[in-house]
Design a protein around this motif. Structure first.
Motif, PDB file in Angstrom:
ATOM      1  N   ARG A  13     -27.875 -10.702  14.531  1.00 49.75           N
ATOM      2  CA  ARG A  13     -29.136  -9.963  14.627  1.00 49.75           C
ATOM      3  C   ARG A  13     -30.079 -10.622  15.628  1.00 49.75           C
ATOM      4  O   ARG A  13     -30.760  -9.941  16.411  1.00 49.75           O
ATOM      5  CB  ARG A  13     -29.796  -9.874  13.245  1.00 49.75           C
ATOM      6  CG  ARG A  13     -29.021  -9.032  12.255  1.00 49.75           C
ATOM      7  CD  ARG A  13     -29.776  -8.883  10.927  1.00 49.75           C
ATOM      8  NE  ARG A  13     -28.855  -8.418   9.900  1.00 49.75           N
ATOM      9  CZ  ARG A  13     -28.433  -9.114   8.863  1.00 49.75           C
ATOM     10  NH1 ARG A  13     -28.863 -10.367   8.690  1.00 49.75           N
ATOM     11  NH2 ARG A  13     -27.589  -8.607   7.991  1.00 49.75           N
ATOM     12  N   ARG A  14     -30.138 -11.943  15.623  1.00 49.96           N
ATOM     13  CA  ARG A  14     -30.997 -12.647  16.586  1.00 49.96           C
ATOM     14  C   ARG A  14     -30.515 -12.418  18.013  1.00 49.96           C
ATOM     15  O   ARG A  14     -31.326 -12.189  18.918  1.00 49.96           O
ATOM     16  CB  ARG A  14     -31.024 -14.147  16.280  1.00 49.96           C
ATOM     17  CG  ARG A  14     -31.768 -14.518  15.004  1.00 49.96           C
ATOM     18  CD  ARG A  14     -32.123 -16.001  15.011  1.00 49.96           C
ATOM     19  NE  ARG A  14     -30.970 -16.859  15.203  1.00 49.96           N
ATOM     20  CZ  ARG A  14     -30.180 -17.306  14.220  1.00 49.96           C
ATOM     21  NH1 ARG A  14     -30.427 -16.930  12.969  1.00 49.96           N
ATOM     22  NH2 ARG A  14     -29.167 -18.094  14.476  1.00 49.96           N
ATOM     23  N   GLU A  15     -29.197 -12.472  18.199  1.00 48.65           N
ATOM     24  CA  GLU A  15     -28.651 -12.284  19.544  1.00 48.65           C
ATOM     25  C   GLU A  15     -28.949 -10.881  20.067  1.00 48.65           C
ATOM     26  O   GLU A  15     -29.308 -10.706  21.238  1.00 48.65           O
ATOM     27  CB  GLU A  15     -27.144 -12.534  19.539  1.00 48.65           C
ATOM     28  CG  GLU A  15     -26.737 -13.977  19.283  1.00 48.65           C
ATOM     29  CD  GLU A  15     -27.122 -14.892  20.432  1.00 48.65           C
ATOM     30  OE1 GLU A  15     -27.251 -14.401  21.575  1.00 48.65           O
ATOM     31  OE2 GLU A  15     -27.281 -16.107  20.184  1.00 48.65           O
ATOM     32  N   VAL A  16     -28.786  -9.873  19.222  1.00 47.33           N
ATOM     33  CA  VAL A  16     -29.065  -8.498  19.647  1.00 47.33           C
ATOM     34  C   VAL A  16     -30.552  -8.333  19.939  1.00 47.33           C
ATOM     35  O   VAL A  16     -30.937  -7.715  20.947  1.00 47.33           O
ATOM     36  CB  VAL A  16     -28.580  -7.490  18.591  1.00 47.33           C
ATOM     37  CG1 VAL A  16     -29.023  -6.066  18.959  1.00 47.33           C
ATOM     38  CG2 VAL A  16     -27.066  -7.550  18.450  1.00 47.33           C
ATOM     39  N   ALA A 361     -29.489  -0.469  16.885  1.00 50.48           N
ATOM     40  CA  ALA A 361     -28.955  -0.519  15.521  1.00 50.48           C
ATOM     41  C   ALA A 361     -27.437  -0.449  15.525  1.00 50.48           C
ATOM     42  O   ALA A 361     -26.756  -1.174  14.775  1.00 50.48           O
ATOM     43  CB  ALA A 361     -29.536   0.624  14.688  1.00 50.48           C
ATOM     44  N   ALA A 362     -26.869   0.421  16.379  1.00 47.00           N
ATOM     45  CA  ALA A 362     -25.416   0.537  16.463  1.00 47.00           C
ATOM     46  C   ALA A 362     -24.801  -0.725  17.051  1.00 47.00           C
ATOM     47  O   ALA A 362     -23.709  -1.149  16.632  1.00 47.00           O
ATOM     48  CB  ALA A 362     -25.042   1.754  17.309  1.00 47.00           C
ATOM     49  N   THR A 363     -25.475  -1.357  17.999  1.00 40.83           N
ATOM     50  CA  THR A 363     -24.990  -2.618  18.572  1.00 40.83           C
ATOM     51  C   THR A 363     -24.834  -3.671  17.485  1.00 40.83           C
ATOM     52  O   THR A 363     -23.792  -4.339  17.371  1.00 40.83           O
ATOM     53  CB  THR A 363     -25.965  -3.124  19.648  1.00 40.83           C
ATOM     54  OG1 THR A 363     -26.077  -2.149  20.690  1.00 40.83           O
ATOM     55  CG2 THR A 363     -25.492  -4.440  20.238  1.00 40.83           C
ATOM     56  N   GLU A 364     -25.862  -3.802  16.672  1.00 43.21           N
ATOM     57  CA  GLU A 364     -25.827  -4.789  15.591  1.00 43.21           C
ATOM     58  C   GLU A 364     -24.734  -4.454  14.574  1.00 43.21           C
ATOM     59  O   GLU A 364     -23.986  -5.336  14.136  1.00 43.21           O
ATOM     60  CB  GLU A 364     -27.194  -4.835  14.913  1.00 43.21           C
ATOM     61  CG  GLU A 364     -27.314  -5.861  13.811  1.00 43.21           C
ATOM     62  CD  GLU A 364     -28.698  -5.826  13.184  1.00 43.21           C
ATOM     63  OE1 GLU A 364     -28.786  -5.585  11.964  1.00 43.21           O
ATOM     64  OE2 GLU A 364     -29.678  -6.033  13.932  1.00 43.21           O
TER      65      GLU A 364
END
Length: 395
Positions: A13-16, A361-364
């Protein structure tokens, strides 16, 4: 870093979040410069540049396609693939939202790359050109790009938020009737009318269509004729076939051939039947992985439901991947259900603030699902067991 799932999710989550602006810039850059099947040179350069700068090993021109690529980090097994699409639609730009698919696949790959030390295994970004009609992923499957891959993950923007994609199998056939030319008034009895045979095939297929199973249909057009003042010696049509499963598509193809040969016999013509395009298999959803994706996406307040029964949303070359290994292709809405993709309105929606929120959201969710696959041998085994069961049943 800690190897617990929650610690991995937190890092993802932090990276995204840290890459949010960069990923959105990528999505907007692709949107502003739409490129078409097998000519997505700027898109491929932009995406591979980002992956290479992050330290992944990039291979370009894979499967003989100038705009196809892979980027790998880590050593498998296990290996999870994240799929990137980036071609646009002529005249409509990114009216299917492939700019968002590419940015999400990129972001998920980069996020998983940062947690591989806690997970082990490998992440593989697969850049696939020409989803709209060219079948880039089908060609990559045939070339062995997915050999040794445990699962393949992607999402697709749409007008519905569904856990899985009801995508049919499809292919096109070119059918030519060969007759004998004549003058329609000078020597009409010496002619064998190829166009009349082709028209009769349309009539036969119209009758066949009334008894085809759900999701199966044949749609044809005339692609070759000659002049109005001759009995034509050659006429040709292009016929698109769709069916709920690849097995049903095989059956429909045989019915088409039987109809064409019957018409040729009845009209005294000779007929040729050949496949005219890359075949798209039906999409076989990995339910266990789709449920994981849906659970991760729910953290962003986006709830996915089952598809509406009886609704089919076309075909895609993700089907060719999904019949060979566990795969997901959920839809996440970027506009309301009274809209439609492949429209100017959807192209605009693919660069909207809602699209940004969905893409991130989809990336995460993709990255967290990929982490689950790499972390859990039990999850991989369950996904493969269900995949083999569906294959044996022809689903």
């Amino acid at each position: 870093m800690s190897r617990t799932p929650e610690a991995v999710y937190s890092r993802i989550r932090r990276e995204v979040a840290d890459r949010a602006d960069v990923l959105w810039d990528v999505a907007l850059a692709l949107h502003a410069d739409p490129e078409y099947a097998f000519a997505e040179h700027h898109a491929a350069a932009l995406l591979t540049g980002e992956l290479e700068r992050a330290g992944l090993v990039v291979r370009r021109e894979v499967a003989g396609m100038p705009t196809a690529f892979t980027a790998r980090a880590g050593e498998g097994p296990p290996t999870v693939a994240l799929l990137l699409e980036y071609n646009a639609l002529p005249g409509l730009g990114h009216a299917c939202g492939h700019n968002l698919i590419a940015a999400a696949g990129l972001g998920a790959t980069l996020a998983v790359h940062t947690v591989l030390d806690a997970l082990g295994g490998a992440v593989l970004a697969v850049g696939s050109p020409a989803e709209e009609g060219g079948g880039g992923k089908a060609l990559e499957v045939a070339a062995g790009v997915f050999d040794g891959v445990d699962t393949a993950l992607m999402f697709h923007p749409g007008v519905y938020s569904w856990r899985r994609a009801p995508l049919t199998a499809q292919e096109q056939h070119r059918i030519g009737f060969h007759g004998r030319a004549a003058h329609p008034t000078g020597n009409p009895t010496e002619g064998i009318d190829a166009l009349a045979a082709l028209i009769e095939l349309f009539n036969v297929l119209a009758a066949l269509g009334r008894r085809l199973p759900e999701a199966s249909h044949v749609q044809g057009i005339v692609t070759h004729g000659t002049a109005t003042n001759i009995v034509p010696e050659y006429a040709e049509g292009l016929f698109g076939l769709r069916a709920a499963t690849s097995r049903a598509l095989d059956d429909l193809g045989e019915q088409l051939r039987t109809c064409a040969e019957g018409v040729a016999l009845a009209t005294g013509t000779r007929v040729t039947v050949e496949r005219a395009t890359v075949r798209y298999d039906h999409f076989r959803d990995s339910e266990v992985l789709s449920e994981r994706f849906a659970a991760h996406l729910a953290r962003a307040g986006i709830e996915l439901t089952a598809p509406v029964p009886g609704v089919h949303l076309g075909s895609s070359d993700i089907g060719n991947v999904s019949v060979r290994l566990p795969a997901i292709h959920p839809f996440v809405a970027v506009m309301d259900a009274d809209g439609s993709d492949h429209t100017p309105e959807f192209a605009a929606a693919s660069a909207s603030e809602r699209a940004r929120e969905v893409m991130l959201a989809a990336t995460e969710a993709l990255a967290c699902t990929a982490a689950d696959v790499l972390h859990s041998a039990d999850l991989r085994e369950e996904a493969w067991a269900r995949h083999r069961e569906a294959a044996a049943a022809g689903r």
